[in-house]
Design a protein around this motif. Structure first.
Motif, mmCIF file in Angstrom:
data_model
loop_
_atom_site.group_PDB
_atom_site.id
_atom_site.type_symbol
_atom_site.label_atom_id
_atom_site.label_comp_id
_atom_site.label_asym_id
_atom_site.label_seq_id
_atom_site.Cartn_x
_atom_site.Cartn_y
_atom_site.Cartn_z
ATOM 1 N N GLU A 169 0.678 -1.671 0.390
ATOM 2 C CA GLU A 169 0.177 -0.019 0.271
ATOM 3 C C GLU A 169 1.111 1.036 0.018
ATOM 4 N N ILE A 170 0.333 2.529 -0.180
ATOM 5 C CA ILE A 170 1.396 3.353 -0.935
ATOM 6 C C ILE A 170 0.622 3.924 0.377
ATOM 7 N N LYS A 171 2.250 4.949 1.475
ATOM 8 C CA LYS A 171 2.635 5.015 2.552
ATOM 9 C C LYS A 171 2.512 7.175 1.801
ATOM 10 N N GLY A 192 7.528 12.807 0.883
ATOM 11 C CA GLY A 192 6.428 12.324 -0.468
ATOM 12 C C GLY A 192 6.043 10.625 0.710
ATOM 13 N N LYS A 193 5.018 10.366 -1.421
ATOM 14 C CA LYS A 193 4.140 9.414 -0.903
ATOM 15 C C LYS A 193 5.795 7.757 -1.307
ATOM 16 N N TYR A 194 4.948 6.783 -0.826
ATOM 17 C CA TYR A 194 5.742 5.697 -1.256
ATOM 18 C C TYR A 194 5.969 4.519 -0.504
ATOM 19 N N ARG A 250 9.832 5.062 -4.106
ATOM 20 C CA ARG A 250 9.801 6.479 -3.827
ATOM 21 C C ARG A 250 8.808 6.980 -5.818
ATOM 22 N N PHE A 251 7.982 7.646 -5.548
ATOM 23 C CA PHE A 251 7.554 7.760 -7.173
ATOM 24 C C PHE A 251 6.991 9.241 -7.403
ATOM 25 N N LYS A 286 14.088 4.481 -6.433
ATOM 26 C CA LYS A 286 13.316 6.190 -7.044
ATOM 27 C C LYS A 286 12.290 5.693 -8.426
ATOM 28 N N ILE A 287 11.560 5.918 -8.901
ATOM 29 C CA ILE A 287 10.778 5.368 -9.876
ATOM 30 C C ILE A 287 11.591 6.843 -10.956
ATOM 31 N N ASP A 288 11.609 6.298 -11.901
ATOM 32 C CA ASP A 288 11.891 7.446 -13.418
ATOM 33 C C ASP A 288 10.765 7.320 -13.920
#
Length: 96
Positions: free
Chosen positions: A38-40, A45-47, A64-65, A91-93
């Protein structure tokens, strides 16, 4: 041949190069959206956390996105995402 040990495993130079390549781990790879929890949100920021270990990410790594990463509000949507890993953070590019 004199001076070459473990001939069946390659020359000493080859063995040295193989050791080097095993030590180098790429910090770029892919994660799968279905493999995240789940996103937290925190002060950075969001992760989301990786749920299963894969060839690129380990269980418990933080993803991290960007705001452009497709989500349904609760989870990162399924699909492949290119990312860069630094320590336990990915980190999503971009999405593939």
């Amino acid at each position: 041949m004199p001076g070459i040990k473990n001939f069946g495993e390659g020359t000493p130079l080859l063995q040295k190069e193989l050791k080097k390549s095993k030590k180098k781990k790429s910090n770029e790879g892919k994660i799968i959206g279905e493999n995240t929890g789940e996103i937290k949100e925190d002060d950075k920021g969001k992760y989301a956390l990786i749920q299963e270990t894969s060839t690129f990410a380990n269980e418990g790594d933080t993803v991290r996105f960007t705001p452009n990463t497709p989500t349904d509000g609760t989870y990162i949507e399924g699909g492949d995402y290119k990312g860069t890993k630094k320590g336990k953070t990915i980190k999503i590019d971009k999405a593939d």
